[in-house]
Design a protein around this motif. Sequence first.
Motif, PDB file in Angstrom:
ATOM      1  N   PHE A 100       0.835  -1.202   0.000  1.00 15.33           N
ATOM      2  CA  PHE A 100       0.000   0.000   0.000  1.00 15.33           C
ATOM      3  C   PHE A 100       0.873   1.258   0.000  1.00 15.33           C
ATOM      4  O   PHE A 100       0.624   2.203  -0.748  1.00 15.33           O
ATOM      5  N   GLN A 101       1.927   1.252   0.807  1.00 12.33           N
ATOM      6  CA  GLN A 101       2.836   2.397   0.854  1.00 12.33           C
ATOM      7  C   GLN A 101       3.546   2.586  -0.491  1.00 12.33           C
ATOM      8  O   GLN A 101       3.728   3.713  -0.956  1.00 12.33           O
ATOM      9  N   ALA A 102       3.913   1.489  -1.125  1.00 13.61           N
ATOM     10  CA  ALA A 102       4.561   1.569  -2.441  1.00 13.61           C
ATOM     11  C   ALA A 102       3.620   2.214  -3.458  1.00 13.61           C
ATOM     12  O   ALA A 102       4.052   3.001  -4.306  1.00 13.61           O
ATOM     13  N   MET A 103       2.334   1.903  -3.356  1.00 11.23           N
ATOM     14  CA  MET A 103       1.350   2.487  -4.263  1.00 11.23           C
ATOM     15  C   MET A 103       1.254   3.996  -4.050  1.00 11.23           C
ATOM     16  O   MET A 103       1.132   4.761  -5.011  1.00 11.23           O
ATOM     17  N   ILE A 104       1.337   4.431  -2.800  1.00 14.26           N
ATOM     18  CA  ILE A 104       1.338   5.864  -2.495  1.00 14.26           C
ATOM     19  C   ILE A 104       2.611   6.501  -3.051  1.00 14.26           C
ATOM     20  O   ILE A 104       2.574   7.547  -3.701  1.00 14.26           O
ATOM     21  N   ASP A 105       3.748   5.840  -2.802  1.00 10.36           N
ATOM     22  CA  ASP A 105       5.041   6.382  -3.209  1.00 10.36           C
ATOM     23  C   ASP A 105       5.155   6.579  -4.718  1.00 10.36           C
ATOM     24  O   ASP A 105       5.826   7.505  -5.167  1.00 10.36           O
ATOM     25  N   ILE A 106       4.527   5.692  -5.483  1.00 16.18           N
ATOM     26  CA  ILE A 106       4.619   5.843  -6.936  1.00 16.18           C
ATOM     27  C   ILE A 106       3.508   6.739  -7.493  1.00 16.18           C
ATOM     28  O   ILE A 106       3.425   6.937  -8.701  1.00 16.18           O
ATOM     29  N   GLY A 107       2.680   7.268  -6.603  1.00 14.76           N
ATOM     30  CA  GLY A 107       1.713   8.283  -7.005  1.00 14.76           C
ATOM     31  C   GLY A 107       0.380   7.764  -7.513  1.00 14.76           C
ATOM     32  O   GLY A 107      -0.325   8.489  -8.219  1.00 14.76           O
ATOM     33  N   LEU A 108       0.011   6.535  -7.153  1.00 14.07           N
ATOM     34  CA  LEU A 108      -1.300   6.044  -7.575  1.00 14.07           C
ATOM     35  C   LEU A 108      -2.397   6.811  -6.854  1.00 14.07           C
ATOM     36  O   LEU A 108      -2.277   7.134  -5.673  1.00 14.07           O
ATOM     37  N   LYS A 109      -3.458   7.092  -7.575  1.00 15.23           N
ATOM     38  CA  LYS A 109      -4.586   7.813  -6.989  1.00 15.23           C
ATOM     39  C   LYS A 109      -5.327   6.912  -6.001  1.00 15.23           C
ATOM     40  O   LYS A 109      -5.191   5.697  -6.042  1.00 15.23           O
ATOM     41  N   LYS A 110      -6.111   7.550  -5.121  1.00 14.83           N
ATOM     42  CA  LYS A 110      -6.817   6.812  -4.071  1.00 14.83           C
ATOM     43  C   LYS A 110      -7.645   5.664  -4.640  1.00 14.83           C
ATOM     44  O   LYS A 110      -7.639   4.564  -4.109  1.00 14.83           O
ATOM     45  N   LYS A 111      -8.339   5.904  -5.733  1.00 17.01           N
ATOM     46  CA  LYS A 111      -9.175   4.865  -6.359  1.00 17.01           C
ATOM     47  C   LYS A 111      -8.315   3.661  -6.768  1.00 17.01           C
ATOM     48  O   LYS A 111      -8.700   2.516  -6.553  1.00 17.01           O
ATOM     49  N   GLN A 112      -7.129   3.914  -7.326  1.00 15.53           N
ATOM     50  CA  GLN A 112      -6.232   2.835  -7.733  1.00 15.53           C
ATOM     51  C   GLN A 112      -5.693   2.079  -6.517  1.00 15.53           C
ATOM     52  O   GLN A 112      -5.483   0.871  -6.574  1.00 15.53           O
ATOM     53  N   ARG A 113      -5.457   2.801  -5.421  1.00 15.79           N
ATOM     54  CA  ARG A 113      -4.921   2.165  -4.213  1.00 15.79           C
ATOM     55  C   ARG A 113      -5.943   1.277  -3.528  1.00 15.79           C
ATOM     56  O   ARG A 113      -5.592   0.458  -2.692  1.00 15.79           O
ATOM     57  N   GLN A 114      -7.212   1.412  -3.881  1.00 19.01           N
ATOM     58  CA  GLN A 114      -8.261   0.569  -3.303  1.00 19.01           C
ATOM     59  C   GLN A 114      -8.384  -0.762  -4.042  1.00 19.01           C
ATOM     60  O   GLN A 114      -9.175  -1.615  -3.647  1.00 19.01           O
ATOM     61  N   ASN A 115      -7.598  -0.956  -5.081  1.00 17.74           N
ATOM     62  CA  ASN A 115      -7.609  -2.186  -5.861  1.00 17.74           C
ATOM     63  C   ASN A 115      -6.880  -3.279  -5.078  1.00 17.74           C
ATOM     64  O   ASN A 115      -5.666  -3.374  -5.087  1.00 17.74           O
ATOM     65  N   LYS A 116      -7.658  -4.109  -4.389  1.00 13.37           N
ATOM     66  CA  LYS A 116      -7.062  -5.141  -3.531  1.00 13.37           C
ATOM     67  C   LYS A 116      -6.274  -6.177  -4.336  1.00 13.37           C
ATOM     68  O   LYS A 116      -5.294  -6.726  -3.857  1.00 13.37           O
ATOM     69  N   ALA A 117      -6.680  -6.423  -5.570  1.00 12.01           N
ATOM     70  CA  ALA A 117      -5.946  -7.369  -6.415  1.00 12.01           C
ATOM     71  C   ALA A 117      -4.527  -6.849  -6.672  1.00 12.01           C
ATOM     72  O   ALA A 117      -3.556  -7.614  -6.624  1.00 12.01           O
ATOM     73  N   LEU A 118      -4.407  -5.556  -6.912  1.00 16.46           N
ATOM     74  CA  LEU A 118      -3.089  -4.965  -7.139  1.00 16.46           C
ATOM     75  C   LEU A 118      -2.244  -5.037  -5.865  1.00 16.46           C
ATOM     76  O   LEU A 118      -1.048  -5.336  -5.932  1.00 16.46           O
ATOM     77  N   ILE A 119      -2.856  -4.810  -4.722  1.00 14.40           N
ATOM     78  CA  ILE A 119      -2.138  -4.915  -3.451  1.00 14.40           C
ATOM     79  C   ILE A 119      -1.601  -6.340  -3.270  1.00 14.40           C
ATOM     80  O   ILE A 119      -0.453  -6.532  -2.875  1.00 14.40           O
ATOM     81  N   ASP A 120      -2.412  -7.349  -3.595  1.00 11.94           N
ATOM     82  CA  ASP A 120      -1.973  -8.751  -3.457  1.00 11.94           C
ATOM     83  C   ASP A 120      -0.803  -9.060  -4.383  1.00 11.94           C
ATOM     84  O   ASP A 120       0.148  -9.745  -3.999  1.00 11.94           O
ATOM     85  N   GLU A 121      -0.856  -8.552  -5.609  1.00 13.26           N
ATOM     86  CA  GLU A 121       0.230  -8.788  -6.564  1.00 13.26           C
ATOM     87  C   GLU A 121       1.514  -8.097  -6.104  1.00 13.26           C
ATOM     88  O   GLU A 121       2.598  -8.682  -6.154  1.00 13.26           O
ATOM     89  N   ILE A 122       1.384  -6.863  -5.634  1.00  8.60           N
ATOM     90  CA  ILE A 122       2.561  -6.139  -5.143  1.00  8.60           C
ATOM     91  C   ILE A 122       3.112  -6.814  -3.890  1.00  8.60           C
ATOM     92  O   ILE A 122       4.330  -6.915  -3.713  1.00  8.60           O
ATOM     93  N   SER A 123       2.237  -7.323  -3.026  1.00  4.76           N
ATOM     94  CA  SER A 123       2.687  -8.038  -1.820  1.00  4.76           C
ATOM     95  C   SER A 123       3.532  -9.248  -2.189  1.00  4.76           C
ATOM     96  O   SER A 123       4.583  -9.500  -1.585  1.00  4.76           O
ATOM     97  N   ALA A 124       3.088 -10.006  -3.177  1.00  4.03           N
ATOM     98  CA  ALA A 124       3.860 -11.166  -3.633  1.00  4.03           C
ATOM     99  C   ALA A 124       5.206 -10.721  -4.193  1.00  4.03           C
ATOM    100  O   ALA A 124       6.239 -11.372  -3.967  1.00  4.03           O
ATOM    101  N   THR A 125       5.211  -9.593  -4.889  1.00  3.05           N
ATOM    102  CA  THR A 125       6.457  -9.070  -5.463  1.00  3.05           C
ATOM    103  C   THR A 125       7.427  -8.655  -4.365  1.00  3.05           C
ATOM    104  O   THR A 125       8.630  -8.944  -4.445  1.00  3.05           O
ATOM    105  N   ILE A 126       6.908  -8.003  -3.330  1.00  2.00           N
ATOM    106  CA  ILE A 126       7.753  -7.595  -2.198  1.00  2.00           C
ATOM    107  C   ILE A 126       8.336  -8.817  -1.504  1.00  2.00           C
ATOM    108  O   ILE A 126       9.523  -8.860  -1.172  1.00  2.00           O
ATOM    109  N   MET A 127       7.515  -9.838  -1.301  1.00  2.00           N
ATOM    110  CA  MET A 127       7.969 -11.081  -0.675  1.00  2.00           C
ATOM    111  C   MET A 127       9.110 -11.692  -1.490  1.00  2.00           C
ATOM    112  O   MET A 127      10.129 -12.117  -0.943  1.00  2.00           O
TER     113      MET A 127
END
Length: 138
Positions: A100-127
Amino acid sequence: MRILAIDYGLKRTGIAVTDEMQLIASGLTTVASETVLDFLSDYFKKERVGLVLLGEPKQMNNEPSQSAELIEVFLQKFKDAFPDMQVERVDERFTSKMAFQAMIDIGLKKKQRQNKALIDEISATIMLQDYLSRKKSF
């Protein structure tokens, strides 16, 4: 050979993968959890994967979190479906918050940051990236 990371959840599963040289972690996709084994079966037919990382949810005191039982059931199904695939469990604490913080850091808008599927994909990438970083330091 690639390394694939799975952030398994009740509804969605985030998946990340490395390049063939295992240098860079990239988000691959997010799939509905009930279809993840079918997705992986297709993916393993197309790509050479030598290791699968599966998130291990823990609480701050190192005890298993509430979702640990769900992931254990998935792990058994995964092993039944892919008995020859090497699996390693990795701590997934804070990956969703970091995503979620990475999404903020790269400038995604609030609506985009609510995309839970994207959060899950980024979480796997961070792992996966964390695993690669630790592997390099040895």
